[in-house]
Scaffold this active site. Sequence first.
Site, PDB file in Angstrom:
ATOM      1  N   GLU A  59      -9.036 -21.269 110.141  1.00  0.00           N
ATOM      2  CA  GLU A  59      -8.679 -21.887 108.869  1.00  0.00           C
ATOM      3  C   GLU A  59      -8.397 -23.378 108.981  1.00  0.00           C
ATOM      4  OE1 GLU A  59      -7.772 -18.866 109.706  1.00  0.00           O
ATOM      5  OE2 GLU A  59      -8.364 -17.593 108.036  1.00  0.00           O
ATOM      6  N   HIS A 128       0.219 -10.196 103.063  1.00  0.00           N
ATOM      7  CA  HIS A 128      -1.008 -10.322 102.264  1.00  0.00           C
ATOM      8  C   HIS A 128      -0.728 -10.217 100.770  1.00  0.00           C
ATOM      9  CE1 HIS A 128      -2.767  -9.204 106.182  1.00  0.00           C
ATOM     10  NE2 HIS A 128      -3.937  -9.586 105.737  1.00  0.00           N
TER      11      HIS A 128
END
Lengths: 324, 324, 336, 336
Positions: A59, A128
């Site tokens: 990322e 999440h």
Amino acid sequence: MIVTIRQALNRALGDALEADPDVFIVGEDVAGNGGVFKVTDGLLDRFGADRIYDTPISEQAIIGCSIGAALSGLRPVAEIMFADFAAVCFDQLVNQMAKIRYMSGGQTGLPVTVRMANGGGGAFAAQHSQTGEHWFLNTPGLKLVAPSNPADAYGLMRAAIADPNPVLFFEHKSMYNDKGELPEDPQVVEIGRAAIVRPGESATVVASQAMVGKALEAAEQLAQRGVSLEVIDLRTIAPLDYETVGASVDRTNNLIAVQEAPVGGSWASTLVTEIVGRHFESLDSAPAVVASDDTPVPFGEAMERAWLPDADAIVSAAERLLKV
Amino acid sequence: MIVTIRQALNRALGDALEADPDVFIVGEDVAGNGGVFKVTDGLLDRFGADRIYDTPISEQAIIGCSIGAALSGLRPVAEIMFADFAAVCFDQLVNQMAKIRYMSGGQTGLPVTVRMANGGGGAFAAQHSQTGEHWFLNTPGLKLVAPSNPADAYGLMRAAIADPNPVLFFEHKSMYNDKGELPEDPQVVEIGRAAIVRPGESATVVASQAMVGKALEAAEQLAQRGVSLEVIDLRTIAPLDYETVGASVDRTNNLIAVQEAPVGGSWASTLVTEIVGRHFESLDSAPAVVASDDTPVPFGEAMERAWLPDADAIVSAAERLLKV
Amino acid sequence: MARAERKGEDMSETTTQVRERATGDADLLRAMLEIRFFEDHCHELFAAGLLRGATHLGQGQEAVSVGFCRALGEGDTMTCTYRGHAATLAMGAPIDRAFGEMLGRQGGLCDGKGGSMHLTDVSVGALGAFGVVGAHLPISVGAAFAAKYRRSGAVNVCFFGDGATNIGAFHESLNFASIMKLPLIFVCENNLYGEYSPLAKTTPIERLADRAASYGMHGERIDGNEVQEVLETARRLVSRAREGGGPALVEAMTYRQKGHARSDPGAYRPPGELEEWLERDPLTLLEARMLSSGSTREELESLRTQVKEEVDAALARAQSWPEPPAGARFEDVLAA
Amino acid sequence: MARAERKGEDMSETTTQVRERATGDADLLRAMLEIRFFEDHCHELFAAGLLRGATHLGQGQEAVSVGFCRALGEGDTMTCTYRGHAATLAMGAPIDRAFGEMLGRQGGLCDGKGGSMHLTDVSVGALGAFGVVGAHLPISVGAAFAAKYRRSGAVNVCFFGDGATNIGAFHESLNFASIMKLPLIFVCENNLYGEYSPLAKTTPIERLADRAASYGMHGERIDGNEVQEVLETARRLVSRAREGGGPALVEAMTYRQKGHARSDPGAYRPPGELEEWLERDPLTLLEARMLSSGSTREELESLRTQVKEEVDAALARAQSWPEPPAGARFEDVLAA
Ligand SMILES: Cc1ncc(C[n+]2csc(CCOP(=O)(O)OP(=O)(O)O)c2C)c(N)n1
Ligand SMILES: Cc1ncc(C[n+]2csc(CCOP(=O)(O)OP(=O)(O)O)c2C)c(N)n1
Ligand SMILES: [Mg+2]
Ligand SMILES: [Mg+2]
């Protein structure tokens, strides 16, 4: 045309790719697989591997790649999959992307759009399920948008990609299948403008993403009792649209902010503080914040459901404020 | 004994290392060089290389090492040098350290202390001058402390290291040389308790770190005009001490929050929102937030000085609120 | 930490005999069967709509987990990923409590707070299962650091995927562990894919074990489907680490027989690949070896039946447990 | 971006002839002298209390910056660290404006917003100087990505230190650049220390260039104090990258003659080390070569004097510029 938010986002991305050869898409499994949430589905076939890029699980590199490309005049649209993962590239987002223009004395714009799937409700547990926008509120130099219907999803995505500044784009993952009207010739939605989605007189309820629906539910319930809530969908989280909210509060004299996140360091606390500062005399009651509990997102069904604010909580807050 | 904050911190670390063999120190250049800010100076000589660890430039590994060691029952004290660099290990801090206990259903405590040099005023520009605490406010599971004098620095450091939970410890880098009394037998300071550092009647001014001094300056100035400010030093940023602040506001009926950071997603906006919610009827005026501008920290001297809130800004806010 | 009072401890009936770390072929087969049946049940449960959330299954990778965890002893620890049911069970976490957690029940390993991605049982050294790729490698560094700090002789095993070797935390962790000579085995389960991407699309080298060289670390690639090969490697490297020889990187070649997560049919697989790997299923390989060294089909069949019954019973127990009340969400944020 | 209107552009009198990328010995010497005198001035300015903030100087490392940047052409780009004065000047940023930025003046490269750690001149391809270790490596990836995307033939050079090779962003960037075959030269200036820590204390291998192997990337170590060796390497790798040969990692061995930052006396250095490296000062080495190939002492002396006068004059100009008004802080947060 009735479409889902996913379809509206997909159309916006396709239209932007069509309109400008400098636009490209980069992220994990966004090409071959069309994204984990299928938002970029079909774009590889349409635009080819020179426009849609799968990446390693990196990322920091994804965001850095977007920053460097934007410094070179391109218009990257990066995907970070779950907003929670913004934490692994947080430095790139808040120390680099948000500050490069400023540190250079304005030598460059930075037209990066970063898409992330946001929020809870899917039993994905604590790593999440967060709404990620709050982490970025104390960092000037970023715009944050978060639509709650297909037309806004389309219009804000086009605006984000066209914007010369970095925009973090939050897509609530429980809403990808939510449906709504998308005109034949869908319009850009200006960043920084909230929308009054239900006019009312008794109190102003400000919400975002999945909480907009809850606010509308609450408004519906209370309408049957003669209490009329004005519901505002923020659409943009930064910069906050104090004008629209303030004007509404001047009329209703009551404010309820509803968010899927704890209160600390949130947009709701930012909004309340500013509105209190600017419209104190208009307020008949202390603004209420209907927020999530001060805990990580739990997994178990009853616990997660209770963690998410619902229409009942909004109704209760309104009852308290309006003494009805 | 009059000591600097640096000395108080150094003493606290030394005492903690002395008291408990499970305490160790880990970070970049904290051993051989005693830390970039010299807070760990002399500890290597005193405690040896088995207790004080220099590391590679790998902040994720430093925090992860601390988490894993704490999971195994040790009490790590990690240094992240500049709070800005918390961004490179943000995932470890907010998704791992803050949530491991919760996700495991309480199987473990996590006694990690993470020290960081915080704040501006030193011409270090946008990537070395931020107050980092705001990034963490929306993340339950962390305690945040930030002292403004040697006795609190000592007492909070001992409390942080003894705490079974992760504590982020912010040391304002412009204050390391600030002096104050440290008793012969210095005491632990309870986390979560603000301190009234100057009693007053007209308005409550809540501040932290370098802003405490500015608030006291403002109080001094206004005292000469017969206006009496009560100044509260938060000391702990999370959890916020709403009791102490609320009780004060109930007496003064006015609230001014002063912070070295923009308003968005900050502790000041969190505090104002909560106090308004709980003490609306006590308030004679809209709470004021004296904050930094909504920009990154600029380098140039006049710009940086103006970016930092000062006593004049607090006086102005008080004048506005109190109409004096 | 109020662990003893928890319902799960009382309710669980799963014997944690795996803690004895028996390593005969039959012991290893039993351990792998437990995991396989557990995963198959999970698969069915979510197909039936009875499992909420993400569900990353590890059928086909059992030999890596079992081979490594069986090489560990009392006090050793392990961390793993969201695809960590196998490793957590292999450490000896009770099967019923693991099911309970999958189902979000009180008495689940995490009392329903964590779910499928976060099975944790600190009491058996299963320090946690982590959902952010790479995030637990630094945490394993810390567990190994503690072992060295205390001179306890303990070792940590850290499981992660091939895709995880491209994230920053991997690099920092291997470097840090090496410079500090920590007792830590990094086990990369190379199952050929990270989500839907084959390794070659994301990674410019073919042998991930070679990355050990960047850290002056021992690295090797092994067949992750041959449980005895895994066990032998694990024993060798664990002893080496215990004796101060430092960390190692093991690349265990294996295959994820199911999709990445619940909704993935695996359409990106080249034709024939799955079939080939099914022939090299670790259970099949071990059973074949056992047959050739004297076990009978009947013995194997009866072991299967027995384990199946135990796992079925564990599931039934877990299903009988209540959901935690909504108010339980306020617990376990901070320790007192 | 309102760049043309900026005061700095008008006020600056520094000719940016370096953009012509002349590479004769005298050209390289001039470029290195400019940097050396710039850094020496900065050193004196902060000793005199006239420079605020952090000041990371690069005396001794000039040959790396000059050798690489002189191998670049129009459209090529560069990123560097807080210790990036040399690289930014070597790209052709005007010296007076660079001084202006150090001093926080209007007309400084960043109009006083960035300071010593963030000298930036996008107009000459100096995309930025970054204060967080490793943070600019991913950004260089993006610049190189854009070159490939546009098929512009441009190349990016990314300078960073030895210590930076242990941070996660290094790993992600090299892997990403390699799998995408980007035109990017990663230049590790190995000056033996990260802050106060010698490399061997933080890094378990001796040759950082070897880390290229983890990414299937070309890697090599060179003498970073021999500017012609640097230039030759740079030309070779830049052409290779331009032609699609992909990225490379170069470890340039050099030495930081001053402390890490303003307050560091360098007490951690083994005795004699500094002196040895001062003998291998890149200016001394180049001058020796020039003398042996026909230049006279007088010629070199007169070049020195000339450059010194130019740099002195640039500083004087910058010192005459006003500070930006406090209100300027509100500008440049967002583009309109
Ligand atoms: C930082 C981060 N990025 C992306 C993801 C989404 N994600 C979950 S699993 C996965 C693939 C991981 O592949 P690998 O490491 O090979 O492990 P496997 O799933 O094959 O066991 C990805 C990208 C994540 N969880 N965390
Ligand atoms: C992420 C991060 N961690 C720590 C620091 C503090 N720091 C500044 S320079 C430096 C040393 C860097 O060493 P190296 O990469 O060798 O570059 P050099 O300074 O020698 O040029 C450190 C640790 C930082 N700026 N960023
Ligand atoms: Mg994999
Ligand atoms: Mg160095």
